[in-house]
Write a protein that holds these residues in place. Structure first.
Motif, PDB file in Angstrom:
ATOM      1  N   TYR A 247       0.564  11.801  -8.655  1.00 29.95           N
ATOM      2  CA  TYR A 247       0.950  10.756  -7.705  1.00 29.95           C
ATOM      3  C   TYR A 247       0.148   9.467  -7.926  1.00 29.95           C
ATOM      4  O   TYR A 247       0.667   8.366  -7.767  1.00 29.95           O
ATOM      5  N   LEU A 248      -1.136   9.604  -8.271  1.00 32.15           N
ATOM      6  CA  LEU A 248      -1.957   8.418  -8.518  1.00 32.15           C
ATOM      7  C   LEU A 248      -1.411   7.617  -9.695  1.00 32.15           C
ATOM      8  O   LEU A 248      -1.356   6.387  -9.658  1.00 32.15           O
TER       9      LEU A 248
ATOM     10  N   VAL B  56       0.854  -1.195   0.000  1.00 30.71           N
ATOM     11  CA  VAL B  56       0.000   0.000   0.000  1.00 30.71           C
ATOM     12  C   VAL B  56       0.884   1.237   0.000  1.00 30.71           C
ATOM     13  O   VAL B  56       1.865   1.304   0.751  1.00 30.71           O
ATOM     14  N   VAL B  57       0.565   2.218  -0.860  1.00 26.53           N
ATOM     15  CA  VAL B  57       1.301   3.481  -0.852  1.00 26.53           C
ATOM     16  C   VAL B  57       0.343   4.598  -0.440  1.00 26.53           C
ATOM     17  O   VAL B  57      -0.728   4.760  -1.010  1.00 26.53           O
TER      18      VAL B  57
ATOM     19  N   GLU C 199      -1.151  -0.659  -4.020  1.00 28.73           N
ATOM     20  CA  GLU C 199      -2.493  -0.076  -3.915  1.00 28.73           C
ATOM     21  C   GLU C 199      -2.393   1.346  -3.358  1.00 28.73           C
ATOM     22  O   GLU C 199      -1.868   1.542  -2.263  1.00 28.73           O
ATOM     23  N   PRO C 200      -2.879   2.360  -4.101  1.00 31.91           N
ATOM     24  CA  PRO C 200      -2.800   3.733  -3.581  1.00 31.91           C
ATOM     25  C   PRO C 200      -3.926   4.059  -2.615  1.00 31.91           C
ATOM     26  O   PRO C 200      -5.048   3.585  -2.771  1.00 31.91           O
ATOM     27  N   VAL C 201      -3.591   4.857  -1.601  1.00 27.71           N
ATOM     28  CA  VAL C 201      -4.574   5.411  -0.668  1.00 27.71           C
ATOM     29  C   VAL C 201      -4.223   6.886  -0.488  1.00 27.71           C
ATOM     30  O   VAL C 201      -3.063   7.223  -0.222  1.00 27.71           O
TER      31      VAL C 201
ATOM     32  N   LYS D 203       2.372  -6.718   6.013  1.00 28.31           N
ATOM     33  CA  LYS D 203       2.147  -5.674   5.009  1.00 28.31           C
ATOM     34  C   LYS D 203       3.300  -4.687   4.964  1.00 28.31           C
ATOM     35  O   LYS D 203       3.879  -4.346   6.002  1.00 28.31           O
ATOM     36  N   THR D 204       3.594  -4.208   3.753  1.00 27.58           N
ATOM     37  CA  THR D 204       4.614  -3.178   3.571  1.00 27.58           C
ATOM     38  C   THR D 204       3.943  -1.902   3.070  1.00 27.58           C
ATOM     39  O   THR D 204       3.264  -1.918   2.038  1.00 27.58           O
ATOM     40  N   ILE D 205       4.131  -0.823   3.826  1.00 28.34           N
ATOM     41  CA  ILE D 205       3.503   0.467   3.521  1.00 28.34           C
ATOM     42  C   ILE D 205       4.588   1.473   3.147  1.00 28.34           C
ATOM     43  O   ILE D 205       5.673   1.477   3.728  1.00 28.34           O
TER      44      ILE D 205
END
Length: 362
Positions: free
Chosen positions: A135-136, A116-117, A145-147, A197-199
């Motif tokens: 950025y998206l 997740v980024v 996965e962008p947030v 998870k890696t953020i």
């Protein structure tokens, strides 16, 4: 000595399976990098490593070298008798790419294997809807996965208006709002963390990334600075680094994430609305300028698509085309664009030459 929980650090079955291809080597993950040295974490602890001479000889591009987030195969798990040696980098499931320093067009991986980024933007001076679109595109291209994380909500007087703007470009991406003022202002971000998870964080300096990371870790590890009066943040992160969150996975912070080029961007997902409109145009090769029955221009005229969003789409596409070219190549590309209706610059020159010959006959 207590064993380190490598599963919490993102070691999944796919990496374990690939690691069995390398006999007598051990698996570890790169948690920081400084020049040619890497800090690796294994089930037995941390150690310093460097790539082997054979590895260095075999690499074809800068992106082949290890980076923060990589799972690598090393010759030992104990920090004894010099640096450990990295022999292989396991296949990456996601990558963030930028152009390598210098005049070379090599790509450099600045972080890898991210789930997740968080695209961070503050709700005060830093707020810029066009930057969110940029950025998206970068996030979608990476495979993560962008947030969208909007920070400093306590400094925003028109939150509902800004959220309405964001929703016009987010295209189904989760949007969360945080505040640095309250103790629990970071909790919406914490919900995305989890074992294994890696953020990663992307966004301008000074928007609150370091503050969020400190809250998630539970310690003030990273220096924090606000945006300056000129709207530019002070760069607080100076090296690539991964931080472990107990039972919550890992967080990556890297200065390279600020400098990602638009060449590594997936605009099709960021501007899916424009692509869907383009498919409805009368002509397959519609340029969305003066052609009849252009669905994109119709959408702009009815207000369902803003002209600013469409112009940013064109701008980012042009950047992607020019990225990596030198000044002369960019100039040639621009001239070809100008003379496109004549078949390109070369054809236009030929036409002009023949016209001059014709004029001389008279």
């Amino acid at each position: 000595m207590n064993k380190i929980d490598m599963e919490n650090l993102g070691l999944s079955q796919r990496f374990i399976t690939e690691s069995t291809l390398y006999n007598s080597l051990h698996i570890g993950r790169v948690i920081s990098q400084y020049k040619n040295l890497y800090k690796i974490i294994t089930g037995d602890g941390e150690l310093t490593a460097e790539v082997s001479g054979k590895f260095r000889f075999a690499v074809k591009t800068v992106s082949d070298y290890p980076t923060v987030g990589d799972f690598v195969m090393i010759d030992r798990t104990e920090d004894i008798s010099g640096n450990a040696i990295i022999h292989n980098v396991l296949t990456r499931k996601s990558t963030f790419i930028r152009k390598a320093a210098g005049t070379s067009n090599d790509e450099q991986i600045v972080a890898s294997n991210i789930d997740v980024v968080f695209i961070c933007m503050s709700l005060n001076n830093d707020f810029n809807i066009r930057r969110i679109e940029r950025y998206l595109g970068i996030a979608w291209d990476s495979g993560a996965e962008p947030v969208i994380v909007l920070t400093k909500s306590d400094l925003c007087k028109d939150l509902s208006d800004k959220l309405t703007e964001i929703y016009t470009v987010s295209m189904g991406v989760d949007v969360i709002v945080t505040s640095s003022m309250s103790e629990d202002g970071y909790l919406p971000v914490k919900n995305y963390l989890g074992r294994g998870k890696t953020i990663a964080f992307i966004g301008s300096s000074g928007v609150g990334k370091s503050t969020l990371i400190n809250k998630l870790i539970g310690e003030n590890i990273l220096e924090t600075n606000d945006i300056r009066n000129d709207d530019k943040g002070r760069h607080t992160t100076t090296r690539r680094e991964m931080f472990v969150i107990p039972n919550g996975g890992v967080v990556i912070d890297t200065p390279g994430m600020r400098e990602l080029g638009i060449d590594s961007a997936d605009l099709s997902k960021t501007f899916v609305d424009i692509d869907e409109l383009s498919a409805k145009c009368k002509f397959i090769d519609c340029t969305h300028t003066n052609e009849p029955k252009c669905a994109v221009q119709d959408a702009i005229s009815t207000g369902s698509l803003t002209r600013e969003r469409f112009e940013n789409y064109l701008k980012l596409k042009k950047e992607a085309r020019y990225d990596g070219l030198n000044a002369r190549q960019i100039e040639n590309e621009k001239l070809n664009e100008i003379f496109k209706e004549f078949g390109g610059m070369k054809s236009a020159r030929k036409m002009l030459k023949e016209k001059n010959k014709s004029n001389r006959k008279f």
